[in-house]
Design an enzyme around this catalytic site. Structure first.
Site, mmCIF file in Angstrom:
data_model
loop_
_atom_site.group_PDB
_atom_site.id
_atom_site.type_symbol
_atom_site.label_atom_id
_atom_site.label_comp_id
_atom_site.label_asym_id
_atom_site.label_seq_id
_atom_site.Cartn_x
_atom_site.Cartn_y
_atom_site.Cartn_z
ATOM 1 C CG ASN A 187 -1.900 -1.016 1.361
ATOM 2 O OD1 ASN A 187 -2.356 -1.539 0.349
ATOM 3 N ND2 ASN A 187 -2.276 -1.374 2.576
ATOM 4 N N GLY A 223 1.537 -1.213 3.781
ATOM 5 C CA GLY A 223 0.923 -2.495 3.393
ATOM 6 C C GLY A 223 1.568 -3.585 4.238
ATOM 7 C CE LYS A 224 -2.770 -5.354 8.659
ATOM 8 N NZ LYS A 224 -2.195 -4.337 9.540
ATOM 9 C CD GLU A 272 -3.612 -4.780 4.864
ATOM 10 O OE1 GLU A 272 -3.941 -3.995 5.756
ATOM 11 O OE2 GLU A 272 -2.595 -4.616 4.164
ATOM 12 C CG ASN A 326 -4.618 -7.518 17.790
ATOM 13 O OD1 ASN A 326 -5.681 -8.139 17.761
ATOM 14 N ND2 ASN A 326 -4.445 -6.389 17.123
ATOM 15 C CB ALA A 332 3.390 -0.920 25.324
ATOM 16 C CB THR A 353 1.607 2.717 11.592
ATOM 17 O OG1 THR A 353 0.738 3.696 12.107
ATOM 18 C CG2 THR A 353 1.008 2.074 10.350
ATOM 19 N N GLY A 396 3.358 -4.381 14.506
ATOM 20 C CA GLY A 396 2.961 -5.785 14.361
ATOM 21 C C GLY A 396 3.672 -6.437 13.179
ATOM 22 C CG ASP A 397 2.977 -5.016 9.358
ATOM 23 O OD1 ASP A 397 2.188 -5.972 9.455
ATOM 24 O OD2 ASP A 397 2.639 -3.882 8.964
#
Ligand code: RIB
Length: 297
Positions: free
Chosen positions: A11, A39-40, A139, A183, A216, A241, A244-245
């Site tokens: 993305n 983009g993930k 995605e 998560n 965190a 942002t 997680g990736d």
């Protein structure tokens, strides 16, 4: 060198930094606007490459200005784009992101990402067969996620399924994953469970090993037996942002060191990633992760 294949989205992130999130029907003044790659799938590919892995990305962009910019950026990170297609008459994926007080809100328009096909997975079979691990997120079309899980399972290559954005998935698919990495909120959706349920109980009912990210607070992981905690690393947050990736990429890159160690390194990498604006802005290099681990014992 560890070989990672990422199957996922690419993305352009349209990021607005503001003092707070906007309410329905409201207009406020923002502080800063950035157009940055995201983009993930692309984020996980970049994070894995910065951590020293040899990375290939299976995905799609439009053959438009964003698409060209995104592909150039990925190539500059030494990511193999042989299996990333550029589609005529199709826009590249975008994510409209608001960042306020270190948290984010995101709306993704998949566009070209909705055209990542099962045929691309078949074409990448030889590449996947040589990989140490495969990363896939949600995605892209679910049939492509399924094809990735099935191929990895058939070839004996571990597939890490990052179920984001979350949807309920068939139990059979989860059994094909080496690890699933939701998560807390995503885990409940994934299993069709009550979000109020204790995440440790849900982890025990997940039909494959699970690594649960807790921002965190770090992560919990369960291969068999009871879930175990890995505390997070204390850092100042500019923009979460892509954290997680980064976590998923590091988990894949260090998987050969065993789950407890790879989860610890993934928490360290994710903590370092939140120090700069933009999903890929703060993604650390291997030496930065090692330095943080040394500093914190
Ligand atoms: O995980 C963060 C990513 O989610 C952003 O880069 C955005 O593009 C969305 O895909």
């Amino acid at each position: 060198m560890t070989r990672i294949v990422v199957v996922g989205s690419i993305n352009m992130d349209l990021v607005t930094q503001a003092a707070r999130f906007v309410g329905p029907g409201e207009t406020i003044l923002g502080e800063r606007f950035l157009t940055v790659p995201g983009g993930k799938g692309a984020n996980q590919a970049v994070a894995a490459a910065r951590l020293g892995a040899e990375v290939a990305l299976v995905g799609a962009t439009g053959n438009d200005a964003f698409g060209r910019q995104l592909r150039q950026g990925l190539a500059a990170e030494n990511i193999d784009l042989t299996h990333t297609i550029a589609l005529d008459d199709c826009a590249s994926g975008t994510a409209s992101i608001t960042v306020a007080n270190g948290e984010n809100q995101i709306i993704v328009v998949p566009a070209a990402n909705a055209h990542v096909t099962t045929a691309q997975i078949e074409q990448a079979q030889a590449l996947i067969a040589r990989a140490d691990a495969v990363l896939v997120q949600m995605e892209i079309p679910l049939e492509t996620v399924e094809a990735t899980l099935r191929l990895g399972h058939r070839l004996g290559v571990p597939v890490i399924l990052n179920p984001a954005p979350a949807q309920k998935l068939p139990t059979e698919w989860l059994k094909l994953a080496r690890y699933v990495t939701p998560n807390q909120h995503e885990l409940a959706i994934l299993l069709g469970a009550d979000p109020a349920e204790d995440f440790r109980l849900l982890m025990q009912h997940t039909p494959c090993p699970v690594v649960l990210t807790r921002g965190a607070e770090g992560a919990w992981y369960r291969e068999e037996g009871d879930p175990l905690p890995q505390p997070g690393f204390k850092v100042d947050v500019v923009d979460s942002t892509g954290a997680g990736d980064t976590f998923n990429a590091a988990l894949a890159v260090f998987l050969h060191e065993g789950l407890p160690r790879s989860v610890r390194k993934a928490c360290a990498a994710a903590a370092l990633s939140v120090g700069k604006l933009g999903a890929q802005g703060g993604m650390p290099e291997l030496r930065e992760v090692e330095a943080l681990l040394t500093r914190t014992g």
